[in-house]
Design a protein around this motif. Structure first.
Motif, PDB file in Angstrom:
ATOM      1  N   PRO A  75       0.830  -1.215   0.000  1.00  0.00           N
ATOM      2  CA  PRO A  75       0.000   0.000   0.000  1.00  0.00           C
ATOM      3  C   PRO A  75       0.864   1.266   0.000  1.00  0.00           C
ATOM      4  O   PRO A  75       1.950   1.287   0.570  1.00  0.00           O
ATOM      5  N   LYS A  76       0.360   2.288  -0.642  1.00  0.00           N
ATOM      6  CA  LYS A  76       1.100   3.560  -0.733  1.00  0.00           C
ATOM      7  C   LYS A  76       1.393   4.164   0.640  1.00  0.00           C
ATOM      8  O   LYS A  76       2.349   4.895   0.808  1.00  0.00           O
ATOM      9  N   ARG A  77       0.562   3.852   1.591  1.00  0.00           N
ATOM     10  CA  ARG A  77       0.732   4.386   2.945  1.00  0.00           C
ATOM     11  C   ARG A  77       1.981   3.837   3.638  1.00  0.00           C
ATOM     12  O   ARG A  77       2.504   4.445   4.567  1.00  0.00           O
ATOM     13  N   VAL A  78       2.461   2.697   3.187  1.00  0.00           N
ATOM     14  CA  VAL A  78       3.591   2.021   3.821  1.00  0.00           C
ATOM     15  C   VAL A  78       4.904   2.543   3.231  1.00  0.00           C
ATOM     16  O   VAL A  78       5.100   2.537   2.021  1.00  0.00           O
ATOM     17  N   SER A  79       5.793   2.985   4.110  1.00  0.00           N
ATOM     18  CA  SER A  79       7.122   3.431   3.693  1.00  0.00           C
ATOM     19  C   SER A  79       8.087   2.266   3.788  1.00  0.00           C
ATOM     20  O   SER A  79       8.246   1.676   4.864  1.00  0.00           O
ATOM     21  N   LEU A  80       8.719   1.912   2.671  1.00  0.00           N
ATOM     22  CA  LEU A  80       9.742   0.869   2.684  1.00  0.00           C
ATOM     23  C   LEU A  80      11.049   1.488   3.155  1.00  0.00           C
ATOM     24  O   LEU A  80      11.440   2.560   2.689  1.00  0.00           O
ATOM     25  N   ILE A  81      11.695   0.810   4.103  1.00  0.00           N
ATOM     26  CA  ILE A  81      12.915   1.363   4.685  1.00  0.00           C
ATOM     27  C   ILE A  81      14.047   0.348   4.641  1.00  0.00           C
ATOM     28  O   ILE A  81      13.825  -0.855   4.460  1.00  0.00           O
ATOM     29  N   ASP A  82      15.270   0.839   4.837  1.00  0.00           N
ATOM     30  CA  ASP A  82      16.452  -0.018   4.908  1.00  0.00           C
ATOM     31  C   ASP A  82      16.915  -0.106   6.374  1.00  0.00           C
ATOM     32  O   ASP A  82      16.312   0.494   7.263  1.00  0.00           O
ATOM     33  N   TYR A  83      18.002  -0.843   6.596  1.00  0.00           N
ATOM     34  CA  TYR A  83      18.482  -1.038   7.973  1.00  0.00           C
ATOM     35  C   TYR A  83      18.931   0.263   8.655  1.00  0.00           C
ATOM     36  O   TYR A  83      18.610   0.478   9.829  1.00  0.00           O
ATOM     37  N   PRO A  84      19.669   1.140   7.966  1.00  0.00           N
ATOM     38  CA  PRO A  84      20.037   2.395   8.635  1.00  0.00           C
ATOM     39  C   PRO A  84      18.813   3.219   9.064  1.00  0.00           C
ATOM     40  O   PRO A  84      18.810   3.822  10.142  1.00  0.00           O
ATOM     41  N   THR A  85      17.755   3.197   8.248  1.00  0.00           N
ATOM     42  CA  THR A  85      16.538   3.918   8.618  1.00  0.00           C
ATOM     43  C   THR A  85      15.847   3.235   9.788  1.00  0.00           C
ATOM     44  O   THR A  85      15.264   3.902  10.644  1.00  0.00           O
ATOM     45  N   PHE A  86      15.920   1.917   9.861  1.00  0.00           N
ATOM     46  CA  PHE A  86      15.393   1.161  11.003  1.00  0.00           C
ATOM     47  C   PHE A  86      16.040   1.674  12.286  1.00  0.00           C
ATOM     48  O   PHE A  86      15.363   2.000  13.269  1.00  0.00           O
ATOM     49  N   VAL A  87      17.352   1.787  12.282  1.00  0.00           N
ATOM     50  CA  VAL A  87      18.078   2.268  13.458  1.00  0.00           C
ATOM     51  C   VAL A  87      17.660   3.709  13.773  1.00  0.00           C
ATOM     52  O   VAL A  87      17.424   4.063  14.940  1.00  0.00           O
ATOM     53  N   GLN A  88      17.542   4.522  12.749  1.00  0.00           N
ATOM     54  CA  GLN A  88      17.144   5.918  12.939  1.00  0.00           C
ATOM     55  C   GLN A  88      15.759   6.007  13.588  1.00  0.00           C
ATOM     56  O   GLN A  88      15.534   6.814  14.491  1.00  0.00           O
ATOM     57  N   LEU A  89      14.826   5.161  13.130  1.00  0.00           N
ATOM     58  CA  LEU A  89      13.480   5.157  13.709  1.00  0.00           C
ATOM     59  C   LEU A  89      13.516   4.791  15.190  1.00  0.00           C
ATOM     60  O   LEU A  89      12.782   5.357  16.002  1.00  0.00           O
ATOM     61  N   CYS A  90      14.363   3.835  15.532  1.00  0.00           N
ATOM     62  CA  CYS A  90      14.454   3.399  16.939  1.00  0.00           C
ATOM     63  C   CYS A  90      14.973   4.511  17.843  1.00  0.00           C
ATOM     64  O   CYS A  90      14.672   4.525  19.039  1.00  0.00           O
ATOM     65  N   THR A  91      15.729   5.437  17.289  1.00  0.00           N
ATOM     66  CA  THR A  91      16.200   6.564  18.088  1.00  0.00           C
ATOM     67  C   THR A  91      15.245   7.754  18.011  1.00  0.00           C
ATOM     68  O   THR A  91      15.220   8.581  18.912  1.00  0.00           O
ATOM     69  N   GLN A  92      14.482   7.816  16.936  1.00  0.00           N
ATOM     70  CA  GLN A  92      13.538   8.922  16.739  1.00  0.00           C
ATOM     71  C   GLN A  92      12.353   8.840  17.700  1.00  0.00           C
ATOM     72  O   GLN A  92      11.898   9.852  18.232  1.00  0.00           O
ATOM     73  N   TYR A  93      11.824   7.635  17.904  1.00  0.00           N
ATOM     74  CA  TYR A  93      10.697   7.434  18.817  1.00  0.00           C
ATOM     75  C   TYR A  93      11.225   7.305  20.239  1.00  0.00           C
ATOM     76  O   TYR A  93      12.294   6.726  20.476  1.00  0.00           O
ATOM     77  N   THR A  94      10.466   7.811  21.208  1.00  0.00           N
ATOM     78  CA  THR A  94      10.926   7.785  22.596  1.00  0.00           C
ATOM     79  C   THR A  94      10.931   6.386  23.195  1.00  0.00           C
ATOM     80  O   THR A  94      11.715   6.096  24.081  1.00  0.00           O
ATOM     81  N   LYS A  95      10.035   5.513  22.704  1.00  0.00           N
ATOM     82  CA  LYS A  95       9.974   4.130  23.179  1.00  0.00           C
ATOM     83  C   LYS A  95       9.819   3.207  21.984  1.00  0.00           C
ATOM     84  O   LYS A  95       9.199   3.558  20.985  1.00  0.00           O
ATOM     85  N   VAL A  96      10.360   1.989  22.117  1.00  0.00           N
ATOM     86  CA  VAL A  96      10.222   0.954  21.093  1.00  0.00           C
ATOM     87  C   VAL A  96       9.687  -0.291  21.767  1.00  0.00           C
ATOM     88  O   VAL A  96      10.217  -0.741  22.782  1.00  0.00           O
ATOM     89  N   LEU A  97       8.615  -0.827  21.200  1.00  0.00           N
ATOM     90  CA  LEU A  97       7.971  -2.027  21.745  1.00  0.00           C
ATOM     91  C   LEU A  97       7.966  -3.097  20.665  1.00  0.00           C
ATOM     92  O   LEU A  97       7.445  -2.890  19.577  1.00  0.00           O
ATOM     93  N   SER A  98       8.574  -4.233  20.962  1.00  0.00           N
ATOM     94  CA  SER A  98       8.658  -5.338  19.999  1.00  0.00           C
ATOM     95  C   SER A  98       7.576  -6.360  20.291  1.00  0.00           C
ATOM     96  O   SER A  98       7.382  -6.767  21.432  1.00  0.00           O
ATOM     97  N   TRP A  99       6.868  -6.747  19.254  1.00  0.00           N
ATOM     98  CA  TRP A  99       5.780  -7.724  19.366  1.00  0.00           C
ATOM     99  C   TRP A  99       6.208  -9.028  18.737  1.00  0.00           C
ATOM    100  O   TRP A  99       6.765  -9.106  17.720  1.00  0.00           O
TER     101      TRP A  99
END
Length: 99
Positions: A75-99
């Protein structure tokens, strides 16, 4: 908060729990078998489409490719990301919850 879903939505209750826990302006990152939530014409994809517009949805592109999903089905709403962006997201959000 960034919710990271790594399990197939059909195999466990984690997907339903993550959908209930999702709040506005949060993020959802689909990795590993969590990518299967993007399969066309599934209840999981329907649930994702019902999330508020303020919820950002991301998918790890290497996992999409590894599972043989057609890029046209994402879906267009979904942003495809790479590993460096994954790491960036984990630092961008104040909390990370793994399911």
């Amino acid at each position: 908060m960034l919710h990271v879903l790594r399990h197939a939505p059909q195999d466990s209750s984690r997907f339903a729990s993550s959908m209930r826990a999702m709040g506005p302006k949060q993020g959802l990152l689909l990795i590993e078998d969590g990518i299967y939530a993007l399969l066309p014409r599934t209840t999981a994809l329907s649930a994702l489409q019902l999330l508020p517009a303020s919820v950002r949805i991301y998918a790890l592109e290497t996992d999409v490719i590894a599972r043989g999903m057609a890029m046209d089905d994402i879906p267009k709403r979904v942003s495809l990301i790479d590993y460096p962006t994954f790491v960036q997201l984990c630092t961008q959000y104040t909390k990370v919850l793994s399911w």
